[in-house]
Motif scaffolding. Structure first.
Motif, mmCIF file in Angstrom:
data_model
loop_
_atom_site.group_PDB
_atom_site.id
_atom_site.type_symbol
_atom_site.label_atom_id
_atom_site.label_comp_id
_atom_site.label_asym_id
_atom_site.label_seq_id
_atom_site.Cartn_x
_atom_site.Cartn_y
_atom_site.Cartn_z
ATOM 1 N N CYS A 1 12.080 77.347 -27.294
ATOM 2 C CA CYS A 1 13.024 76.820 -28.293
ATOM 3 C C CYS A 1 13.244 75.320 -28.106
ATOM 4 N N ILE A 2 13.248 74.854 -26.889
ATOM 5 C CA ILE A 2 13.390 73.415 -26.621
ATOM 6 C C ILE A 2 12.150 72.679 -27.115
ATOM 7 N N ILE A 3 10.988 73.219 -26.828
ATOM 8 C CA ILE A 3 9.732 72.579 -27.225
ATOM 9 C C ILE A 3 9.599 72.517 -28.746
ATOM 10 N N THR A 4 10.020 73.569 -29.426
ATOM 11 C CA THR A 4 9.904 73.594 -30.884
ATOM 12 C C THR A 4 11.056 72.879 -31.577
ATOM 13 N N GLY A 5 12.054 72.456 -30.828
ATOM 14 C CA GLY A 5 13.176 71.727 -31.418
ATOM 15 C C GLY A 5 14.283 72.608 -31.948
ATOM 16 N N LYS A 6 14.215 73.901 -31.687
ATOM 17 C CA LYS A 6 15.258 74.817 -32.151
ATOM 18 C C LYS A 6 16.522 74.741 -31.303
ATOM 19 N N ARG A 7 16.366 74.274 -30.073
ATOM 20 C CA ARG A 7 17.513 74.119 -29.168
ATOM 21 C C ARG A 7 17.389 72.793 -28.445
#
Length: 67
Positions: free
Chosen positions: A34-40
């Motif tokens: 989620c951090i890598i995809t920008g969701k978090r």
């Protein structure tokens, strides 16, 4: 997303699996994804852990501002 993409690129360039890096950071692989995809966004503490785990290749300020 400059910082996030850089993290993805870093992991790929070092042939590090997300699951391995998540274990290094003591977080769930899904959280890292989620951090890598920008969701978090990573907490300040986690951003500093990422900086340490990458030997400074990924700066905490870059990943925090990249989201």
């Amino acid at each position: 997303m400059r910082g996030v993409m850089k993290l993805r690129d870093y992991l790929l360039s070092k042939s590090i699996k997300q699951s391995e890096f998540a274990t290094t950071l003591d977080i769930a692989r899904s959280h890292l994804s989620c951090i890598i995809t920008g969701k978090r966004s990573p907490s300040a503490k986690l951003a500093r852990s990422i900086e340490r785990a990458t030997d400074g290749a990924i700066k905490a300020d870059d990943i925090k501002s990249g989201i």
